[in-house]
Design a protein around this motif. Sequence first.
Motif, PDB file in Angstrom:
ATOM      1  N   SER A 199      24.885  32.833 114.541  1.00 25.83           N
ATOM      2  CA  SER A 199      24.268  33.271 113.292  1.00 25.83           C
ATOM      3  C   SER A 199      25.187  32.860 112.138  1.00 25.83           C
ATOM      4  O   SER A 199      26.356  32.553 112.359  1.00 25.83           O
ATOM      5  CB  SER A 199      24.082  34.789 113.296  1.00 25.83           C
ATOM      6  OG  SER A 199      25.339  35.429 113.174  1.00 25.83           O
ATOM      7  N   ARG A 201      26.555  34.577 109.988  1.00 26.23           N
ATOM      8  CA  ARG A 201      27.657  35.527 109.896  1.00 26.23           C
ATOM      9  C   ARG A 201      28.812  35.158 110.827  1.00 26.23           C
ATOM     10  O   ARG A 201      29.969  35.461 110.553  1.00 26.23           O
ATOM     11  CB  ARG A 201      27.108  36.905 110.275  1.00 26.23           C
ATOM     12  CG  ARG A 201      27.983  38.057 109.906  1.00 26.23           C
ATOM     13  CD  ARG A 201      27.493  39.360 110.533  1.00 26.23           C
ATOM     14  NE  ARG A 201      28.486  40.394 110.363  1.00 26.23           N
ATOM     15  CZ  ARG A 201      29.619  40.461 111.048  1.00 26.23           C
ATOM     16  NH1 ARG A 201      29.882  39.564 111.975  1.00 26.23           N
ATOM     17  NH2 ARG A 201      30.489  41.436 110.813  1.00 26.23           N
ATOM     18  N   SER A 437      21.741  38.700 107.399  1.00 27.41           N
ATOM     19  CA  SER A 437      23.168  38.892 107.671  1.00 27.41           C
ATOM     20  C   SER A 437      23.581  40.328 107.370  1.00 27.41           C
ATOM     21  O   SER A 437      24.444  40.891 108.046  1.00 27.41           O
ATOM     22  CB  SER A 437      24.003  37.922 106.834  1.00 27.41           C
ATOM     23  OG  SER A 437      23.870  36.606 107.314  1.00 27.41           O
ATOM     24  N   GLU A 440      22.664  42.410 110.222  1.00 28.20           N
ATOM     25  CA  GLU A 440      23.666  42.208 111.280  1.00 28.20           C
ATOM     26  C   GLU A 440      24.888  43.082 111.031  1.00 28.20           C
ATOM     27  O   GLU A 440      25.405  43.726 111.949  1.00 28.20           O
ATOM     28  CB  GLU A 440      24.134  40.751 111.287  1.00 28.20           C
ATOM     29  CG  GLU A 440      23.386  39.815 112.200  1.00 28.20           C
ATOM     30  CD  GLU A 440      24.005  38.414 112.142  1.00 28.20           C
ATOM     31  OE1 GLU A 440      23.439  37.580 111.416  1.00 28.20           O
ATOM     32  OE2 GLU A 440      25.026  38.176 112.791  1.00 28.20           O
TER      33      GLU A 440
END
Lengths: 482, 482
Positions: A199, A201, A437, A440
């Motif tokens: 991802s 992130r 994000s 997350e």
Amino acid sequence: MAEKGVTPRGEDYSKWYTDVVQKTELADYSPVKGCMVIRPYGYSLWENIQAALDRRFKETGHVNAYFPLLIPMSFLKREAEHVEGFAPELAVVTHGGGKELDEPLVVRPTSETIIGHMYSEWVKSYRDLPILINQWGNVVRWEMRTRLFLRTTEFLWQEGHTAHATREEAEEETQRMLGVYADFAINEAAIPVVQGRKSDREKFAGAVASYTIEAMMGNGWALQSGTSHFLGQNFARVFDIKFLNQKNEFAYAWTTSWGLSTRMVGAIIMAHGDDQGLMLPPRLAPTQVVVVPIWRKDAERGVVLALAEQVTATLGAAGVRVKLDSRDEFNAGYKFNDWEMRGVPLRIEIGPRDVEQNAVVFARRDILGKEGKTFGVPVAGIADAVRDMLVTIQAGMLARATEFRDANTHTVASYDEFRQVLEGPGGFIRVHWAGTSEDEDRIKEETKATVRCYPFERPEGEGVCFYTGQRTDRIAIFARAY
Amino acid sequence: MAEKGVTPRGEDYSKWYTDVVQKTELADYSPVKGCMVIRPYGYSLWENIQAALDRRFKETGHVNAYFPLLIPMSFLKREAEHVEGFAPELAVVTHGGGKELDEPLVVRPTSETIIGHMYSEWVKSYRDLPILINQWGNVVRWEMRTRLFLRTTEFLWQEGHTAHATREEAEEETQRMLGVYADFAINEAAIPVVQGRKSDREKFAGAVASYTIEAMMGNGWALQSGTSHFLGQNFARVFDIKFLNQKNEFAYAWTTSWGLSTRMVGAIIMAHGDDQGLMLPPRLAPTQVVVVPIWRKDAERGVVLALAEQVTATLGAAGVRVKLDSRDEFNAGYKFNDWEMRGVPLRIEIGPRDVEQNAVVFARRDILGKEGKTFGVPVAGIADAVRDMLVTIQAGMLARATEFRDANTHTVASYDEFRQVLEGPGGFIRVHWAGTSEDEDRIKEETKATVRCYPFERPEGEGVCFYTGQRTDRIAIFARAY
């Protein structure tokens, strides 16, 4: 010497891990904060990992080279995301030869910058591309919380750095090397890793896209075991890796980088180990076979040892990594435990009755007790029998790890279920995911689980995100991770 | 690409050396002061050196391990001579993870101290000895005047560190490993090194005695190419490497250390190179054989290339490190020069007439021109013919280097003669020597020559010292040295 075994996994998984590393003499703590000593047994495992990877790198057209350990601080600052990611972890040399340096040098945390600089000097024309270089070496990243092999201030690794004339070629290279890592993990380390994309992130500081192989450890946590990054033209622009293309125009190169480290040793320990200790895949084990002679009376010693030596010599000549344990100070039971703890894949037992029959006993590390034993294996043809058995053990370990991974991969329909899995059985959680994000971040804060990857294989098709309720075809694997 | 050749040795030896290193792409300067980049061709040579040494280390019972790069400053200070020798050359890390460190860490200049500390933790009883460990890695020594491969701030090397229960064992080990280095230099690098002991002035900081292999370069200078040190109990005492001996008494261990570095690449360049460039010994050459197809008319191209590819494949399958140079943009003459400059031991030329005869031409790198050519070598049995030729070339290079060394080794009867040799022909000066360390200093100041070693082999017996006039049975070899 193995006076006592390791702490059972169920009692304290973290203690079990440390026990395995130290009692099997893979590594030891050093007096330097966060740095470890890789002892001969652990280093020999690393050498086998290196050989298996290096062969694959060369087969895919790569060559090795070596770039400086020390990098001018100013180099790191050129790529904004890169320095932001690595600045907190830098070790800085401020003095050299008794004087303060004009410009501090950092001990490389990774080498994109110094290698990018050199490539800019070597690349003039499209004829100079691609450059396909790998480096074996050490890097330093100042870590607050360290753990033997998994996270140490200094670690050993390889870092590949390639430069290409086109975006397509660089993207292909990124995937090719992720594939090399996956092939290595599955077929050498017997670890059924999941390949996927990181991802945003979790991606590498300075990359356009990062790809990973994620392995499941014995406690259900994930371990990122190798990564491959598509760097786009980010580093080429700041380091001026420019070339004249076939149309005689200047263009920036497209670069990639990919790395795998001594962390892989931690992956092997935790993917396969059990309450007896280490369990090493035959293809990477420093010692594949240990021969243990067994006798009670002194009169038996001579004949038993003679056959044990003969079998050891035969296997050694056949290219098997074999050891004879003829120590007089320990009995057979002690030796069995000791070699099981050290994870040697196959034990050959030879007693007086075996000598009479000119045969031996096989005892598998991956199936303990009588079930894993083969009696009366003829000494004639022993090398072939051992080779076959090692192949069987290697396949058995991969099959078991795959079953374990699949049994511990869950799907959930809601965030509540998600939390229940993490508080209960643990493991990988495979879900449709349309979060941001920030989502997350929130999930990490609340559950400590992170997106390990967006797996390439996703037969699920479209579905509903467990968190946002949105429809999406993106699949994510969440897990607690080292 | 080899647009131009290298500067002739007679014109400027130092420039010749730098040209060879850079134009053959062995290494390049880096933007970090004193550090170099080892390019793929140079690194491949180093990998072959590593493999040849590592095999010998393992055959003599050693195992590899890895110790931390960063060493607490206080460790170095424990052995007085050691810190005195290395303090001026240290690179110091003062900041880590964004903070100033409580105690500065030095980037290892050598690892006796950190390894000594670990041995003190591992050694309890005589049963734990000997420890026979080698480490492959990088070290940093802040150098004022650097030269590619010969003297760089960072370099790659191996450092062996062993601990023994008795003085005799440690002394034996010291000699054994010097012997391993000599065997490697002579039989792999084709360099007829002289083995001997270092004078007190030149010994390793902290050692009781240092031993060396000294090689003669093409300009008559000496290059210390590997060293083995008997450390006595010096490091064992300060790091407390203590054990219970068989009489149940505490005793300090006896230790050794021995190292060989990427300097060896410089030795190979200067021991064998000529005005064409590099000349690599077949056993270490990254490319042992280059196949060059030759054609004029387009019609010839197909058949010539087909045979060239067939020969390349045959040799590759036979384990020969072979390259086919099928580049269309360069003619054969250019290619000959290019590969000669890069030092490839054997060139195979294949033209239309060779195809007709199903034969090829061998051209030796060590004997240029027609004299070094063998015409009409049958394609049938080519692998054996190549292998034989590589053995011949390897032996020829060693023989030539030995002749050169002997022809440039002088004896002198007086200091006047000594100075005349150094001002004139140069080379090694082999003399009876009864001088002191102060005499050595004076000679160095006046002539730049130093005692390279007291050679083990000294058939001369007793004689008169050229400098002091005293009778002595000590022989010394003096020379200018890198």
